[in-house]
Design a protein around this motif. Sequence first.
Motif, PDB file in Angstrom:
ATOM      1  N   GLU A  72     -15.996  15.857  35.492  1.00 10.46           N
ATOM      2  CA  GLU A  72     -15.920  14.400  35.675  1.00 10.46           C
ATOM      3  C   GLU A  72     -17.199  13.727  35.184  1.00 10.46           C
ATOM      4  OE1 GLU A  72     -14.290  10.870  36.171  1.00 10.46           O
ATOM      5  OE2 GLU A  72     -13.187  12.750  36.460  1.00 10.46           O
ATOM      6  N   ARG A  73     -18.357  14.340  35.426  1.00 13.26           N
ATOM      7  CA  ARG A  73     -19.637  13.790  34.957  1.00 13.26           C
ATOM      8  C   ARG A  73     -19.672  13.758  33.423  1.00 13.26           C
ATOM      9  NH1 ARG A  73     -24.564  17.337  36.419  1.00 13.26           N
ATOM     10  NH2 ARG A  73     -23.602  18.613  34.801  1.00 13.26           N
ATOM     11  N   THR A  74     -19.216  14.832  32.785  1.00 13.17           N
ATOM     12  CA  THR A  74     -19.190  14.881  31.323  1.00 13.17           C
ATOM     13  C   THR A  74     -18.280  13.793  30.769  1.00 13.17           C
ATOM     14  OG1 THR A  74     -19.742  17.232  31.249  1.00 13.17           O
ATOM     15  CG2 THR A  74     -18.573  16.342  29.331  1.00 13.17           C
ATOM     16  N   LEU A  75     -17.101  13.640  31.361  1.00 14.74           N
ATOM     17  CA  LEU A  75     -16.169  12.602  30.909  1.00 14.74           C
ATOM     18  C   LEU A  75     -16.755  11.215  31.136  1.00 14.74           C
ATOM     19  CD1 LEU A  75     -13.468  11.843  29.704  1.00 14.74           C
ATOM     20  CD2 LEU A  75     -12.453  12.047  31.985  1.00 14.74           C
ATOM     21  N   THR A  76     -17.401  10.999  32.269  1.00 12.57           N
ATOM     22  CA  THR A  76     -18.039   9.713  32.556  1.00 12.57           C
ATOM     23  C   THR A  76     -19.119   9.400  31.528  1.00 12.57           C
ATOM     24  OG1 THR A  76     -17.559   9.886  34.919  1.00 12.57           O
ATOM     25  CG2 THR A  76     -19.382   8.436  34.287  1.00 12.57           C
ATOM     26  N   ASN A  77     -19.919  10.409  31.162  1.00 14.29           N
ATOM     27  CA  ASN A  77     -20.969  10.203  30.158  1.00 14.29           C
ATOM     28  C   ASN A  77     -20.372   9.856  28.795  1.00 14.29           C
ATOM     29  OD1 ASN A  77     -22.924  10.713  32.074  1.00 14.29           O
ATOM     30  ND2 ASN A  77     -23.249  12.827  31.455  1.00 14.29           N
ATOM     31  N   MET A  78     -19.290  10.549  28.414  1.00 11.92           N
ATOM     32  CA  MET A  78     -18.652  10.247  27.127  1.00 11.92           C
ATOM     33  C   MET A  78     -18.034   8.850  27.155  1.00 11.92           C
ATOM     34  SD  MET A  78     -17.927  10.749  24.049  1.00 11.92           S
ATOM     35  CE  MET A  78     -18.585  12.388  23.813  1.00 11.92           C
ATOM     36  N   ARG A  79     -17.375   8.511  28.255  1.00  8.81           N
ATOM     37  CA  ARG A  79     -16.792   7.170  28.371  1.00  8.81           C
ATOM     38  C   ARG A  79     -17.879   6.102  28.300  1.00  8.81           C
ATOM     39  NH1 ARG A  79     -12.510   8.503  33.242  1.00  8.81           N
ATOM     40  NH2 ARG A  79     -10.811   9.223  31.884  1.00  8.81           N
ATOM     41  N   GLY A  80     -19.022   6.369  28.906  1.00  9.56           N
ATOM     42  CA  GLY A  80     -20.135   5.422  28.864  1.00  9.56           C
ATOM     43  C   GLY A  80     -20.633   5.207  27.446  1.00  9.56           C
ATOM     44  N   GLN A 119      -9.402  20.603  27.750  1.00  5.63           N
ATOM     45  CA  GLN A 119     -10.396  19.758  27.090  1.00  5.63           C
ATOM     46  C   GLN A 119     -10.758  18.558  27.963  1.00  5.63           C
ATOM     47  OE1 GLN A 119     -11.841  20.650  24.157  1.00  5.63           O
ATOM     48  NE2 GLN A 119     -10.569  22.480  24.392  1.00  5.63           N
ATOM     49  N   ILE A 120     -12.035  18.282  28.051  1.00  2.27           N
ATOM     50  CA  ILE A 120     -12.497  17.080  28.738  1.00  2.27           C
ATOM     51  C   ILE A 120     -12.400  15.908  27.763  1.00  2.27           C
ATOM     52  CG2 ILE A 120     -14.471  15.990  29.867  1.00  2.27           C
ATOM     53  CD1 ILE A 120     -15.375  18.902  30.598  1.00  2.27           C
ATOM     54  N   PHE A 121     -12.775  16.159  26.533  1.00  2.00           N
ATOM     55  CA  PHE A 121     -12.595  15.236  25.411  1.00  2.00           C
ATOM     56  C   PHE A 121     -12.546  16.086  24.157  1.00  2.00           C
ATOM     57  CE2 PHE A 121     -17.185  15.614  25.771  1.00  2.00           C
ATOM     58  CZ  PHE A 121     -17.601  15.772  24.457  1.00  2.00           C
ATOM     59  N   LEU A 122     -12.036  15.517  23.074  1.00  2.00           N
ATOM     60  CA  LEU A 122     -12.010  16.234  21.803  1.00  2.00           C
ATOM     61  C   LEU A 122     -13.302  15.965  21.050  1.00  2.00           C
ATOM     62  CD1 LEU A 122      -8.435  15.457  20.392  1.00  2.00           C
ATOM     63  CD2 LEU A 122      -9.217  17.537  21.536  1.00  2.00           C
ATOM     64  N   GLY A 123     -13.831  16.980  20.414  1.00  2.00           N
ATOM     65  CA  GLY A 123     -15.012  16.811  19.586  1.00  2.00           C
ATOM     66  C   GLY A 123     -14.997  17.826  18.461  1.00  2.00           C
ATOM     67  N   TRP A 124     -15.264  17.369  17.224  1.00  2.00           N
ATOM     68  CA  TRP A 124     -15.309  18.297  16.102  1.00  2.00           C
ATOM     69  C   TRP A 124     -16.126  17.700  14.972  1.00  2.00           C
ATOM     70  CZ3 TRP A 124     -11.350  14.908  16.851  1.00  2.00           C
ATOM     71  CH2 TRP A 124     -10.891  14.173  15.763  1.00  2.00           C
ATOM     72  N   THR A 182      -9.791   6.939  28.090  1.00  2.00           N
ATOM     73  CA  THR A 182     -10.559   5.961  28.852  1.00  2.00           C
ATOM     74  C   THR A 182      -9.589   5.031  29.584  1.00  2.00           C
ATOM     75  OG1 THR A 182     -10.638   4.221  27.172  1.00  2.00           O
ATOM     76  CG2 THR A 182     -12.291   5.974  26.991  1.00  2.00           C
ATOM     77  N   GLU A 183     -10.133   4.140  30.386  1.00  2.00           N
ATOM     78  CA  GLU A 183      -9.277   3.167  31.076  1.00  2.00           C
ATOM     79  C   GLU A 183      -8.628   2.202  30.094  1.00  2.00           C
ATOM     80  OE1 GLU A 183     -12.631  -0.079  32.438  1.00  2.00           O
ATOM     81  OE2 GLU A 183     -12.149   1.574  33.795  1.00  2.00           O
ATOM     82  N   ASN A 184      -9.167   2.123  28.878  1.00  2.00           N
ATOM     83  CA  ASN A 184      -8.590   1.285  27.823  1.00  2.00           C
ATOM     84  C   ASN A 184      -7.731   2.094  26.860  1.00  2.00           C
ATOM     85  OD1 ASN A 184      -9.906  -1.116  28.709  1.00  2.00           O
ATOM     86  ND2 ASN A 184     -11.794  -0.320  27.841  1.00  2.00           N
TER      87      ASN A 184
END
Length: 167
Positions: free
Chosen positions: A148-156, A38-43, A58-60
Motif C-alpha cells: 500500500e505504501r508503494t502504491l501510495t508513493n506511485m500515486r503521489g 503487480q502493485i503497478f506496471l513498470g518497464w 488511481t482514484e482517477n
Amino acid sequence: MHPHTESEIRKSFINCSKGASQRINIPQEVLHTDWESQIFLGWYDPKSPRAGYVVAETENGLRGLVLEKSPQKATGGARMCQICLTLHPASGVSLVSIQRSKSAKDRYNTVGTYVCSDLACSDYTLGRRKPDGVRQMEETMGVEERAERTLTNMRGLIQRVAEAMGR
C-alpha cells in the motif's frame, strides 16, 4: 492490479500525446503479466533503454507516465528508490525525469525522482527479489502495508505530474 488491455494502457499516459502513446513499445510480458501480483506496471523499452513507463490504478482511473532515465551512472554507496523505499547499490537506482507537459519543446518542465533501475518495485516490495550487496532496513510493516505504501508513493508521483499539467 486488475487486468487491463493494451488500449487501456495506451490511453492511460497523461504526459504524452495520443500519437506518442500509440508508438510506445509495450512488451508482451507486460501485457501478459500476472496482474494480481503487480502493485503497478513498470518497464523500460528494450529498443530504447532510457525510455521507461509506469502505469498505476488511481482514484482517477488508470494513469501512466513516460519516464526518461538519466544517462549518468551513480557511483559509490547505497541509494534508495523513492517509490518502494528499497536500498540498492548505487547502480540499482536511476534518476528519471518525467515531463510535465505534452509538448516536446517544453523540456524544462519536468519532475525528477530516483527509482529502481529495473522498475521492479512490485517484486522488491513483495519480497520476490532482493538487491545484491545491500542490507535492507528492518521494517515492522507487513507485506500488505508495504504494498500500500508503494502504491501510495506511485500515486503521489502521478498526482504531482497531473496537477502540474492541470489534469
